[in-house]
Design a protein around this motif. Structure first.
Motif, PDB file in Angstrom:
ATOM      1  N   VAL A 118     -14.439  73.450 -17.315  1.00  0.00           N
ATOM      2  CA  VAL A 118     -13.581  74.194 -18.248  1.00  0.00           C
ATOM      3  C   VAL A 118     -13.585  75.641 -17.794  1.00  0.00           C
ATOM      4  O   VAL A 118     -14.607  76.130 -17.306  1.00  0.00           O
ATOM      5  CB  VAL A 118     -14.053  74.107 -19.725  1.00  0.00           C
ATOM      6  N   SER A 119     -12.474  76.325 -17.945  1.00  0.00           N
ATOM      7  CA  SER A 119     -12.469  77.721 -17.486  1.00  0.00           C
ATOM      8  C   SER A 119     -13.279  78.566 -18.466  1.00  0.00           C
ATOM      9  O   SER A 119     -13.410  78.215 -19.642  1.00  0.00           O
ATOM     10  CB  SER A 119     -11.043  78.246 -17.370  1.00  0.00           C
ATOM     11  N   VAL A 144     -15.642  77.434 -15.110  1.00  0.00           N
ATOM     12  CA  VAL A 144     -14.965  77.963 -13.915  1.00  0.00           C
ATOM     13  C   VAL A 144     -14.808  79.470 -14.131  1.00  0.00           C
ATOM     14  O   VAL A 144     -14.226  79.887 -15.140  1.00  0.00           O
ATOM     15  CB  VAL A 144     -13.571  77.306 -13.737  1.00  0.00           C
ATOM     16  N   PRO A 145     -15.325  80.281 -13.205  1.00  0.00           N
ATOM     17  CA  PRO A 145     -15.317  81.739 -13.424  1.00  0.00           C
ATOM     18  C   PRO A 145     -13.910  82.339 -13.560  1.00  0.00           C
ATOM     19  O   PRO A 145     -12.924  81.765 -13.096  1.00  0.00           O
ATOM     20  CB  PRO A 145     -16.010  82.302 -12.181  1.00  0.00           C
ATOM     21  N   VAL A 146     -13.907  83.499 -14.199  1.00  0.00           N
ATOM     22  CA  VAL A 146     -12.673  84.259 -14.415  1.00  0.00           C
ATOM     23  C   VAL A 146     -12.795  85.558 -13.606  1.00  0.00           C
ATOM     24  O   VAL A 146     -13.867  86.168 -13.572  1.00  0.00           O
ATOM     25  CB  VAL A 146     -12.523  84.556 -15.931  1.00  0.00           C
ATOM     26  N   THR A 147     -11.721  85.956 -12.954  1.00  0.00           N
ATOM     27  CA  THR A 147     -11.754  87.168 -12.118  1.00  0.00           C
ATOM     28  C   THR A 147     -11.758  88.425 -13.002  1.00  0.00           C
ATOM     29  O   THR A 147     -11.467  88.343 -14.202  1.00  0.00           O
ATOM     30  CB  THR A 147     -10.506  87.236 -11.206  1.00  0.00           C
ATOM     31  N   GLN A 155     -10.385  79.986  -6.229  1.00  0.00           N
ATOM     32  CA  GLN A 155     -11.290  79.652  -5.108  1.00  0.00           C
ATOM     33  C   GLN A 155     -12.584  79.058  -5.647  1.00  0.00           C
ATOM     34  O   GLN A 155     -13.102  78.089  -5.110  1.00  0.00           O
ATOM     35  CB  GLN A 155     -11.611  80.910  -4.314  1.00  0.00           C
ATOM     36  N   ALA A 156     -13.058  79.663  -6.742  1.00  0.00           N
ATOM     37  CA  ALA A 156     -14.290  79.145  -7.352  1.00  0.00           C
ATOM     38  C   ALA A 156     -14.048  77.733  -7.892  1.00  0.00           C
ATOM     39  O   ALA A 156     -14.907  76.853  -7.777  1.00  0.00           O
ATOM     40  CB  ALA A 156     -14.749  80.074  -8.471  1.00  0.00           C
ATOM     41  N   LEU A 157     -12.858  77.521  -8.452  1.00  0.00           N
ATOM     42  CA  LEU A 157     -12.515  76.180  -8.961  1.00  0.00           C
ATOM     43  C   LEU A 157     -12.576  75.174  -7.811  1.00  0.00           C
ATOM     44  O   LEU A 157     -13.182  74.102  -7.942  1.00  0.00           O
ATOM     45  CB  LEU A 157     -11.116  76.195  -9.592  1.00  0.00           C
ATOM     46  N   GLU A 158     -11.946  75.542  -6.707  1.00  0.00           N
ATOM     47  CA  GLU A 158     -11.913  74.684  -5.519  1.00  0.00           C
ATOM     48  C   GLU A 158     -13.339  74.313  -5.107  1.00  0.00           C
ATOM     49  O   GLU A 158     -13.641  73.158  -4.816  1.00  0.00           O
ATOM     50  CB  GLU A 158     -11.209  75.456  -4.407  1.00  0.00           C
ATOM     51  N   ALA A 159     -14.221  75.326  -5.105  1.00  0.00           N
ATOM     52  CA  ALA A 159     -15.596  75.100  -4.664  1.00  0.00           C
ATOM     53  C   ALA A 159     -16.360  74.191  -5.632  1.00  0.00           C
ATOM     54  O   ALA A 159     -17.286  73.481  -5.227  1.00  0.00           O
ATOM     55  CB  ALA A 159     -16.316  76.439  -4.528  1.00  0.00           C
ATOM     56  N   ALA A 169     -10.405  70.931 -17.789  1.00  0.00           N
ATOM     57  CA  ALA A 169      -9.714  71.306 -19.037  1.00  0.00           C
ATOM     58  C   ALA A 169      -9.452  72.804 -19.027  1.00  0.00           C
ATOM     59  O   ALA A 169     -10.392  73.602 -18.908  1.00  0.00           O
ATOM     60  CB  ALA A 169     -10.559  70.915 -20.242  1.00  0.00           C
ATOM     61  N   VAL A 170      -8.177  73.164 -19.132  1.00  0.00           N
ATOM     62  CA  VAL A 170      -7.806  74.591 -19.092  1.00  0.00           C
ATOM     63  C   VAL A 170      -6.713  74.878 -20.101  1.00  0.00           C
ATOM     64  O   VAL A 170      -5.941  73.984 -20.466  1.00  0.00           O
ATOM     65  CB  VAL A 170      -7.269  75.014 -17.696  1.00  0.00           C
TER      66      VAL A 170
END
Ligand code: PLP
Length: 406
Positions: A118-119, A144-147, A155-159, A169-170
């Motif tokens: 989840v973001s 998932v981190p936020v900039t 990119q973090a999501l991808e990783a 879930a977003v």
């Protein structure tokens, strides 16, 4: 069709009032939108003429109530770009929709070692249901981190994506920042590792037309009250095969096919997920809201809302000590900010004294507030019925408050 904001405003009775001796400036539409007369009339008409339970009786009132109820489902399906109304499940709102998917899909699909992403900008409604089901199943919720700009870090999501991820879930739009998230891209990334993608559309639904097929997600949810409709009613859309395979969420009347002590069988979609007497007036009111929105020139409405936000950004530049959160572009509906030397709660109270309604606090997004190391923000949120005068009033109000504290 050109966009005439005064004509639109005239249809919203609640906007024509004074608060604390000043004309109301309503800047809290992200919390709930005001309702046009057409929606209020549809609800009153149902209670005055057609009030009866749906799907059950052979009499005329029940027939009329059922046909209005199912007609709302049909227009809502069309509104979301979905050919089959059976994929539209009535729920109380986004919160219930996510709980339904987490409990029903999650209980039968999550196991120890699985992950739900989840973001970090999710509303609590898109965090806690996943935490509850993951705790039960031995799975894990990963943020998932936020900039720094207030966008999901792709990119973090991808990783983070691997074969253990079963759900991403977003939200489509952040309620605290207004960020428009690239959900089509996120859904494609989720699918590439075999995960599903659920989108919380609470803050997107009123701002532009959308098509769930085009988005490519697996579940989409929205609340009627954020789309000029009533509270207590919302929609879960899901892919048919997924909904078919999912067990019921709540048990009771309407959701059954046959009940016996030897074993109960369940109704077909969408009724399998609609236990008990539904919010009939709410469904009819939501149908009226959808029709009302369909009658608008949505492109012009969207443009109008963007102009309001751009004007906020311009005016904000000359306000001493104002810090705005969220991306520069790719934002809709929300102007979230802090004012040096003033607590957001005080700002809310002092603006209210001038008839200006905003929201303050953590906006049910505490992890996001922690990410930006703020206790909360002041949030002015806009809808298509707001005017440039509303924006000017907000900034005049802020100037007064700054003078007061100077
Ligand atoms: N998700 C987002 C992004 C929201 O803004 C909200 C409400 O503010 C919700 C979920 C919860 O919606 P509801 O309370 O209508 O279920």
């Amino acid at each position: 069709m050109s966009f005439n904001v005064e004509e639109i405003r005239a249809q919203f009775p609640a906007l024509k009032q004074e608060v604390n001796g000043r004309p109301l400036v309503y800047l809290d539409s992200a919390a709930t939108t005001q309702k046009p007369q057409a929606v209020i009339d549809a609800i009153v008409h149902y209670y005055q003429h057609d009030n009866a339970n749906v799907h059950r009786a052979a009499h005329a009132l029940s027939g009329r109530a059922t046909s209005a109820f199912e007609d709302s489902r049909r227009v809502t399906a069309e509104f979301l770009g979905c050919a089959n109304p059976a994929q539209i499940i009535w729920v109380r709102g986004v919160t219930e929709a996510i709980n339904l998917v987490a409990a029903s899909w999650g209980r039968s699909n999550l196991a120890a070692g699985d992950k739900v992403l989840v973001s970090a900008m999710e509303h609590h409604s898109d965090i806690v249901p996943w935490q509850l089901i993951c705790a039960e199943r031995g799975a894990e919720v990963i943020p998932v981190p936020v900039t720094d700009d207030g966008e999901i870090d792709l990119q973090a999501l991808e990783a983070l994506l691997d074969e253990h991820v079963k759900m991403v879930a977003v939200n489509h739009v952040s309620n605290a920042l207004g960020t428009i998230n690239p959900v089509q891209e996120i859904a494609a990334k989720a699918h590439a590792v075999g995960a599903l993608c659920m989108v919380d559309g609470a803050q997107a639904i009123a701002h532009w037309p959308l098509d769930v097929q085009q988005l490519g997600c697996d579940f989409y949810a929205f609340s009627g009250h954020k789309l000029f409709g009533p509270t207590g009613i919302g929609v879960l859309w899901g892919r048919e095969a997924l909904l078919e395979a999912m067990p019921p969420f709540l048990g009771g009347g309407e959701m059954i096919d046959r009940v016996s002590f030897d074993g109960t069988t369940f109704n077909r979609l969408p009724f399998k997920f609609e236990a008990g007497t539904p919010n009939i007036a709410g469904v009819i009111g939501l149908g009226a809201a959808v029709r009302w929105v369909q009658g608008l020139d949505r492109g012009s409405a969207e443009e109008h809302e963007q102009l309001l936000l751009r004007r906020c950004d311009e005016l904000a530049e000359s306000v001493r000590g104002l810090r705005r959160l969220g991306p520069e572009r790719n934002r809709v509906g929300v102007f979230s900010f802090l004012l040096e030397g003033t607590h957001p709660e005080d700002l809310g109270t002092l603006l209210d004294q001038q008839g200006i309604a905003i929201r303050t606090g953590h906006h049910c997004a505490q992890p996001l507030m922690s990410r930006f190391e703020v206790p909360g923000t002041a949030r002015a949120s806009f809808s298509l019925y707001n005017t440039m005068d509303d924006v000017e009033a907000l900034f005049a109000g802020l100037a007064k408050i700054q003078e007061f504290f100077a």
